[in-house]
Design a protein around this motif. Structure first.
Motif, short mmCIF file in Angstrom:
data_model
loop_
_atom_site.label_atom_id
_atom_site.label_comp_id
_atom_site.label_asym_id
_atom_site.label_seq_id
_atom_site.Cartn_x
_atom_site.Cartn_y
_atom_site.Cartn_z
N HIS A 279 71.22 129.39 51.22
CA HIS A 279 71.82 130.04 50.04
C HIS A 279 71.13 131.36 49.70
O HIS A 279 70.74 131.45 48.51
CB HIS A 279 72.14 128.99 48.81
N ASP B 6 77.06 123.87 49.47
CA ASP B 6 76.02 123.35 48.68
C ASP B 6 76.33 122.55 47.30
O ASP B 6 75.84 122.51 46.47
CB ASP B 6 75.17 124.52 48.14
N HIS C 93 75.61 123.53 54.70
CA HIS C 93 74.74 123.24 53.55
C HIS C 93 75.29 122.34 52.49
O HIS C 93 76.01 122.53 51.84
CB HIS C 93 74.46 124.32 52.79
N HIS D 186 74.57 118.28 50.14
CA HIS D 186 73.76 117.41 49.61
C HIS D 186 74.67 115.84 49.67
O HIS D 186 74.49 115.20 48.61
CB HIS D 186 73.26 117.63 48.19
N ASN E 56 69.52 119.01 53.22
CA ASN E 56 68.97 120.42 52.72
C ASN E 56 68.07 120.40 51.48
O ASN E 56 68.11 119.51 50.55
CB ASN E 56 70.15 121.32 52.47
N CYS E 57 67.30 121.76 51.45
CA CYS E 57 66.70 121.74 50.27
C CYS E 57 65.60 120.89 49.87
O CYS E 57 64.92 120.92 49.01
CB CYS E 57 67.60 121.98 48.87
#
Ligand code: ZN
Ligand code: CU
Length: 488
Positions: free
Chosen positions: A246, A362, A62, A64, A90-91
Motif C-alpha cells: 500500500h 487491504d 494484499h 488480511h 500481509n503487513c
C-alpha cells in the motif's frame, strides 16, 4: 469436442496488458482448453457473453483474509468483486505459524481474537484452508510480527541471536510448506524496534526459495524514502523480489511527494525486481494508532472493544461528547480500529497509474464497520478510475489485478486467459461495473459483476454465491518469481 463450459462472443481482456479482442472460450476440467471461434463446439453449459468483458479472475494481492477464508469460506466481499485468489499474511501479521501465549498483539488482532490462531505450523494452516475449501484460492505470506510473537517475550526491542535463529527455522519450515515469502509491518510498535539487521537475517531464508519480501514500510510519513531504501536493501541482500505494500504519502505534511516515491521505485527497479501494491482510496484503515491521531484530517472509529457503540462515528464527535482531547478519547477507545482520511487524491491516482503498481484491497474482514475497500476496491478501479476518470485503459486496469500480480508472485498458470491455464474467470459489464460500497454504507456488493468462475466452476452470479466452493491453497509456484532471473 464437448466441453464443460463455453463462453461465447466475449470481449477477452487476457490480463497481459493488451487490448480486448472478441472470442469464444472453452473450459474443461478446471482449465481453459481453447480460445477462438468455437462455432462448432458444444458444452454442458453455454453462455452468450455479448457486450461483456471476460477477464482472468482478479487476484487480491494484499489481504488480511487469513482466518476468514476458514471461518466464513463463502468470501462474499471478495467473490462479489470478481476476486478469485487472495494473498494473505500481509503487513507482518499472519495466522500461521502462530502459537499465542495470550491475546494477539496489535495489529495481529486484525485477524481475529486468540481463538482464531490455531495453526502452530504453516502446514496446519495450509491443511485447514484445503479442508474449509473457501470460495476463492488462497496463497500466503509469513508475517514477521507473527514470528516475533512466537519467540520473543518483549516485542519492544530487537531480537536476540537465539530468537533470530528460532524465527529463521520457522520461516524455513513455512517456505518448505509452500509459503510465498516474508512480510513485515515495521511501522507498527510490535515490529518497529526490530533493527534492519534482524529483518536482513530472516530474509536470508528467502534466497534459496526465490521467495518474496513484502513490507508495510517502517514509515509512510516524512521518512518514507528512507523506509523504502531499507526495504530495497533487505531485498537486494536476500536476492528476493520486493513488494512495497500500500504505497502512499501519509499525513498532510507528506502530500504531493508521490513523484519522488515513484522515482525511487523506478530507480530500484533498474537492477532489482521491485513493485508495489495500492488500494484505490485516499483513506487508510487499521488499528487505532495514537501516533496517527491528529486534527489535520478526519478520523472515523470503526470498532472499539470497550466502546462498541461508537463504531462508525468520528473521533472528534466522540471527543466533544466526552469533553476530552482527541488523544485522550483515542486512549479510552483502545483497542480500536479507525479510518484515517490522510491521503491526497492526486498521490493516490499517480501511484495507481504507475506501471509497477498492483491492486490490493487491504480490506479488513473482521471489522464491523469496514473501510469500503473490503467490498469495492476492484470494481472501483475498473469503473471509477478506468472508465469514468480515464486514468488508464481497461486492459491496464485488469493487468494490474491479474497478469502482473501472478507474475510477481509466481502464481503458476493463473492471472491470464491462456490455453492450459486454470479457468479463474470473471465476466463483467464494462458500462455498468462500479463499486457500491462507500464510507457510509461499506458492506455492499458491486454492480456489473455478472459471473465468476473459480477453477472452472461458476461460483458467483446474479448477486449470489453459486454451487460448491472451489478455492484451493496455492503453494509458491515452483522456482523464482518472474522478473528476478532477468537480473541474476
Ligand atoms: Zn499494512
Ligand atoms: Cu495490510
Amino acid at each position: 469436442m464437448h466441453y464443460d463450459l463455453l463462453i461465447r462472443n466475449a470481449l477477452i481482456i487476457d490480463g497481459s496488458n493488451t487490448p480486448a479482442y472478441p472470442a469464444d472460450v472453452a473450459v474443461h476440467e478446471g482449465h481453459i482448453q481453447r480460445i477462438g471461434d468455437l462455432g462448432d463446439a458444444s458444452a454442458s453449459d453455454e453462455i452468450d457473453a455479448r457486450g461483456r468483458v471476460l477477464a482472468p479472475g482478479f487476484i487480491d494481492v494484499h489481504t488480511h483474509d487469513d482466518t476468514v477464508v476458514i471461518r466464513k469460506p463463502e468470501m462474499l466481499p471478495k467473490i462479489s468483486q470478481g476476486v478469485t485468489t487472495v494473498i494473505v499474511g500481509n503487513c507482518g501479521i499472519s495466522a500461521s505459524p502462530v502459537s499465542l501465549a495470550g491475546d494477539p498483539p496489535d495489529p495481529m488482532n486484525l485477524l481475529g481474537s486468540a481463538a482464531a490462531f490455531v495453526y502452530p505450523r504453516f502446514s496446519d494452516y495450509r491443511a485447514a484452508v484445503d479442508a474449509a475449501r473457501p470460495a476463492v484460492n488462497v496463497a500466503a505470506l509469513v508475517g514477521h510480527t507473527a514470528l516475533r510473537s512466537n519467540h520473543m517475550n518483549d516485542l519492544y526491542r530487537t531480537a536476540l541471536p537465539a530468537e533470530i535463529t528460532a524465527m529463521r527455522e520457522q520461516l524455513r519450515d513455512s517456505l518448505e510448506a509452500g509459503a510465498l515469502g516474508l512480510s513485515t509491518g515495521l511501522a507498527y510498535a510490535s515490529a518497529f524496534s526490530a533493527e534492519t539487521d534482524e529483518v536482513l537475517q530472516l530474509a536470508q531464508e528467502l534466497t534459496a526459495f526465490g521467495a518474496l519480501y513484502t513490507t508495510h514500510l517502517r514509515s509512510e510519513f516524512e521518512p518514507v524514502l528512507e523506509a523504502m531504501d531499507e526495504a530495497f536493501r533487505i531485498g537486494r541482500h536476500a536476492r528476493s523480489p520486493v513488494v512495497i505494500s500500500h504505497l502512499k504519502c501519509a499525513g498532510a505534511g507528506n502530500w504531493g511527494r508521490s513523484p519522488q516515491l515513484l522515482k525511487a521505485l523506478e530507480q530500484a527497479a533498474e537492477n532489482h525486481p521491485v513493485a508495489c501494491d495500492c488500494y484505490p482510496y485516499a483513506a487508510s484503515s487499521s488499528t487505532l494508532d495514537l501516533k496517527q491521531v491528529t486534527d489535520a484530517h478526519r478520523i472515523t472509529i470503526t470498532w472499539s472493544t470497550p466502546h462498541p457503540e461508537h463504531s462508525g462515528r468520528d473521533l472528534i464527535d466522540i471527543a466533544t461528547e466526552w469533553s476530552l482531547s482527541l488523544l485522550d478519547t483515542a486512549r479510552k477507545l483502545q483497542p480500536a480500529g479507525a479510518v484515517y482520511y490522510g491521503m491526497d487524491e492526486q498521490d493516490v491516482q499517480r501511484i495507481l497509474a504507475h506501471p509497477l503498481s498492483m491492486i490490493g484491497s487491504d480490506g479488513l474482514p473482521e471489522d464491523p464497520f469496514p473501510h469500503p475497500r473490503l467490498w469495492g476496491a476492484f470494481p472501483r478501479v475498473l469503473g471509477h478510475f478506468s472508465r469514468d476518470l480515464g486514468l488508464f485503459p481497461l486492459h491496464t486496469a485488469v493487468h494490474k489485478m491479474t497478469g502482473l500480480t501472478a507474475a510477481r508472485f509466481a502464481l503458476h498458470q493463473r492471472g491470464e486467459i491462456r490455453e492450459g491455464y486454470w479457468a479463474d474467470l470473471v465476466l463483467f459489464d464494462p458500462q455498468r461495473v462500479r463499486d457500491v460500497a462507500d464510507f457510509k454504507n461499506p458492506q455492499q456488493a458491486a454492480e456489473g459483476i455478472d459471473g465468476v468462475w473459480v477453477n472452472g466452476v461458476l461460483s458467483y452470479a446474479e448477486g449470489q454465491a453459486q454451487g460448491e466452493r472451489q478455492g484451493r491453497f496455492l503453494p509458491r509456484g515452483g522456482g523464482m518469481s518472474e522478473g528476478f532471473d532477468r537480473f541474476s
